[in-house]
Structure formats: structure tokens, C-alpha cells
Design a protein around this motif. Structure first.
Motif, PDB file in Angstrom:
ATOM      1  N   THR A 221     -20.135  -0.357 -14.538  1.00 15.91           N
ATOM      2  CA  THR A 221     -19.009  -0.829 -13.723  1.00 15.91           C
ATOM      3  C   THR A 221     -18.974  -0.138 -12.371  1.00 15.91           C
ATOM      4  O   THR A 221     -18.807  -0.790 -11.320  1.00 15.91           O
ATOM      5  N   VAL A 222     -19.141   1.181 -12.356  1.00 16.07           N
ATOM      6  CA  VAL A 222     -19.160   1.914 -11.087  1.00 16.07           C
ATOM      7  C   VAL A 222     -20.344   1.472 -10.227  1.00 16.07           C
ATOM      8  O   VAL A 222     -20.225   1.304  -9.004  1.00 16.07           O
ATOM      9  N   PHE A 223     -21.494   1.263 -10.861  1.00 15.36           N
ATOM     10  CA  PHE A 223     -22.679   0.825 -10.122  1.00 15.36           C
ATOM     11  C   PHE A 223     -22.466  -0.546  -9.486  1.00 15.36           C
ATOM     12  O   PHE A 223     -22.847  -0.770  -8.327  1.00 15.36           O
ATOM     13  N   CYS A 224     -21.859  -1.466 -10.207  1.00 15.60           N
ATOM     14  CA  CYS A 224     -21.664  -2.820  -9.680  1.00 15.60           C
ATOM     15  C   CYS A 224     -20.665  -2.849  -8.530  1.00 15.60           C
ATOM     16  O   CYS A 224     -20.801  -3.660  -7.601  1.00 15.60           O
ATOM     17  N   PHE A 225     -19.666  -1.975  -8.551  1.00 16.22           N
ATOM     18  CA  PHE A 225     -18.690  -1.957  -7.477  1.00 16.22           C
ATOM     19  C   PHE A 225     -19.183  -1.206  -6.245  1.00 16.22           C
ATOM     20  O   PHE A 225     -18.584  -1.325  -5.176  1.00 16.22           O
ATOM     21  N   GLN A 226     -20.259  -0.433  -6.361  1.00 13.78           N
ATOM     22  CA  GLN A 226     -20.741   0.365  -5.250  1.00 13.78           C
ATOM     23  C   GLN A 226     -22.038  -0.154  -4.635  1.00 13.78           C
ATOM     24  O   GLN A 226     -22.277   0.012  -3.446  1.00 13.78           O
ATOM     25  N   THR A 227     -22.900  -0.776  -5.444  1.00  8.72           N
ATOM     26  CA  THR A 227     -24.220  -1.158  -4.957  1.00  8.72           C
ATOM     27  C   THR A 227     -24.158  -2.395  -4.071  1.00  8.72           C
ATOM     28  O   THR A 227     -23.231  -3.214  -4.163  1.00  8.72           O
ATOM     29  N   LYS A 228     -25.160  -2.523  -3.202  1.00  9.02           N
ATOM     30  CA  LYS A 228     -25.326  -3.708  -2.362  1.00  9.02           C
ATOM     31  C   LYS A 228     -26.396  -4.649  -2.898  1.00  9.02           C
ATOM     32  O   LYS A 228     -26.642  -5.698  -2.300  1.00  9.02           O
ATOM     33  N   GLN A 285     -21.004  -8.449 -11.714  1.00  3.06           N
ATOM     34  CA  GLN A 285     -21.084  -8.895 -10.321  1.00  3.06           C
ATOM     35  C   GLN A 285     -20.582 -10.330 -10.160  1.00  3.06           C
ATOM     36  O   GLN A 285     -20.031 -10.678  -9.112  1.00  3.06           O
TER      37      GLN A 285
END
Length: 327
Positions: A221-228, A285
Motif C-alpha cells: 500500500t505504501v509503495f503504490c501511493f508513493q511510486t511513479k 493502483q
């Protein structure tokens, strides 16, 4: 078709016969022309920039009114410089405000949609892990499930049927309260199936699988909200991975039926956990909505269903790995 008499005279004839009636533009000041004006670097509006010797002479061919063309204005009219805002209203602040308000409205709708999905998902996971705890800690229930395995297969059939209805039929999952009713039946069936599977494993393995699943979900969840990086464009790759996982599962089942190979079972479970982790990234995403593909805000039941299925399958695959490791 015009005759030779209708055609305008030449320049020499116009000078020699100034009163010729066949030429519409006749000089009115005799046959002698006034001297040409001095050179001016900035001629005024309406002056024809023709050959040298004819600037500013309104009575000599060509007339200033005939000099209108691309980039020039007729005599007597003010010249204007074209700008980049040509064809647009002088003030478009209203349109900009409408655009910003629509953007803000869509963002608020998306945030409300995400909150609704995660509230439904939290309720589903709380119920599922409560059922898993009952099947793990209550010995009579666990022994009853082990003694009658037909209960497990019945829950699997109900889970599969309701899942197909929610995926294929859009109307039931959009209409209230049918969408929540089908989602409740699906959650009950999948929770019961997860509980029956957990009853075959040790308590330590179940706790370990729960902890690893929670860490994986938080990290994703943190990765999906931060990554481009856009994972919504990898739908074809995930479909191929799902088909390969199904084929590996069939092969593993056949091999384990004739000869038990512990490392093959753990390898299949690890691959399954990895594949459904990628599905969790993909569906998260889709839920966020700032990528190439997105889920409609009306499909909150479908969004919660997708994340719930991914998380439960990650738990079940990690449970197989932890169970085989503890044994």
C-alpha cells in the motif's frame, strides 16, 4: 472574357494620357508627378510598401487601399499585432475556476471512494481472521472440519459461484442492497474456506502467516501511493502469470499425488504468493486512480472484492510455506 479595350493601360500610357477614360485610377494633378518623398524608416498605416518612388502617393498606381493583404491592414484602419491569445476571450478566469473546481470535485470523489473501499475491506478482513482464529484455537471445530472434508468443498463451490457473479454481472454489484448482500455471502464463503484450510496447520504457522501477510499488505500500500511506476499497464503480463500459476498448480498436484516432494510444494506456494502480491499492487493502483487505468467510483464493491481476494490468497500461500517450514 474581356477585350483589349477593357484591359487597363500600361504605365507609360497612363503617364502620357492622364485623362484616359479606360483606366479607373487616373491621376488628378497633371502629367507631371510630384517628387518622391524622402525615405522614412517607419511608414504610417495605410502606406503601400511598393517600389521606391511610390511611397505615400495616394493618386498613383497602386492605390493604398489596394495594399491590403496578409499581415497588412487597409488604409485608414489601425494596424493590430496578432497575439497568442487570438481567438480566445480576453479573460478566461471563469473557465480556469471551473476547471479547478471540477478537478477538486473529482479528487474528493476519488478520496471518498478509497475510504469506502478500505472500510469494507477492513470489515471483511476482521471477519475472515476471526473465523480463522475460531478454526485454529477451538479444537472441536477443527476436528469436525478434518473429519468431514465435504464442508470445505461446499464452501469452495459457494465462493466460486458468488465470485463469478460479482465479476461478470455488473448490475448486482452496483445496486444496493444486492451488492452488499452478495459481498457478505462471498466473504462468508471465503472466510469459511480459509478457516477450514487453517485447521490443517499448526497454530504457530497460522500466526506467522498472518504477520507476514500484514507486513506485505502495508508495504504494498505504501509503495503504490508513493511510486511513479504504472503497474496498471501490465495487465497482460499478470494474466500470463496467472495462467502459468494454474499450470504449475496442476503439475504440482499430480506430482504430489504419486510422490511427495516437499520443496516442490513450497516452491509453488512461494510463486503463488509472489503472483498475488503483484495482483495486489495492480488492484491498488486501479483503486488510486492516478494511472493509465482506474476503477470507477461506483465500483466500490468490485474494488473491495479485488483487494480482499488478493490478500486472502497471499495469506493462504504464505500459510502453506510456513506450515511446510514448521513441519
Amino acid at each position: 472574357m474581356t477585350s483589349k479595350l477593357d484591359s487597363p493601360p500600361s504605365y507609360e500610357e497612363a503617364l502620357q494620357h492622364p485623362k484616359s477614360a479606360t483606366y479607373p485610377y487616373q491621376p488628378q494633378h497633371g502629367s507631371h508627378l510630384p517628387p518622391p518623398p524622402s525615405y522614412s524608416p517607419s511608414p504610417g498605416p495605410g502606406v503601400c510598401l511598393g517600389p521606391p518612388g511610390y511611397w505615400g502617393q495616394s493618386s498613383v498606381y497602386p492605390q493604398p487601399s489596394m495594399c491590403a493583404g496578409p499581415g497588412f491592414s487597409p488604409a485608414g484602419m489601425p494596424t493590430t499585432v496578432p497575439t497568442l491569445s487570438a481567438g480566445l476571450p480576453a479573460s478566461n478566469s471563469g473557465e480556469m475556476e471551473d476547471f479547478l473546481s471540477s478537478q477538486w470535485e473529482s479528487t474528493s470523489i476519488r478520496h471518498a471512494f478509497i475510504k469506502k473501499v478500505y472500510l469494507i475491506l477492513s470489515a471483511q478482513l476482521a471477519f475472515t481472521f476471526s473465523v480463522v482464529a475460531v478454526f485454529t484455537f477451538v479444537d472441536p471445530v477443527r476436528l469436525f472440519v478434518i473429519r468431514y472434508p465435504g464442508i470445505y468443498w461446499a464452501s469452495f463451490v459457494v465462493y466460486f459461484v458468488v465470485y463469478c457473479v460479482l465479476i461478470c454481472c455488473k448490475e448486482p454489484r452496483r445496486r444496493f442492497p444486492w451488492n452488499l448482500l452478495l459481498l457478505g455471502v462471498f466473504t462468508l464463503a471465503l472466510s469459511y474456506m480459509s478457516g477450514t484450510i487453517s485447521s490443517y496447520y499448526d497454530t504457530k504457522a497460522v500466526f506467522l502467516a498472518m504477520g507476514i501477510t500484514a507486513l506485505v499488505c502495508i508495504a504494498v500500500t505504501v509503495f503504490c501511493f508513493q511510486t511513479k511506476v504504472d503497474f496498471t499497464s501490465c495487465g497482460g503480463f499478470l494474466s500470463i502469470a496467472a495462467v502459468l500459476l494454474m499450470i504449475i498448480g496442476i503439475v504440482t498436484t499430480i506430482v504430489l499425488y504419486f510422490q511427495y516432494v516437499p520443496w516442490l510444494h513450497m516452491l509453488y506456494a512461494a510463486i503463488g504468493a509472489l503472483v498475488f502480491t503483484l495482483f495486489l499492487v495492480y488492484n491498488t493502483q486501479l483503486l488510486i486512480g492516478n494511472r493509465e487505468l482506474a476503477i470507477s467510483p461506483e465500483e466500490y464493491v468490485f474494488g473491495a472484492l479485488s483487494l480482499y481476494v488478493d490478500i486472502v490468497h497471499i495469506f493462504l500461500f504464505i500459510l502453506q510455506v510456513s506450515g511446510a517450514a514448521t513441519e
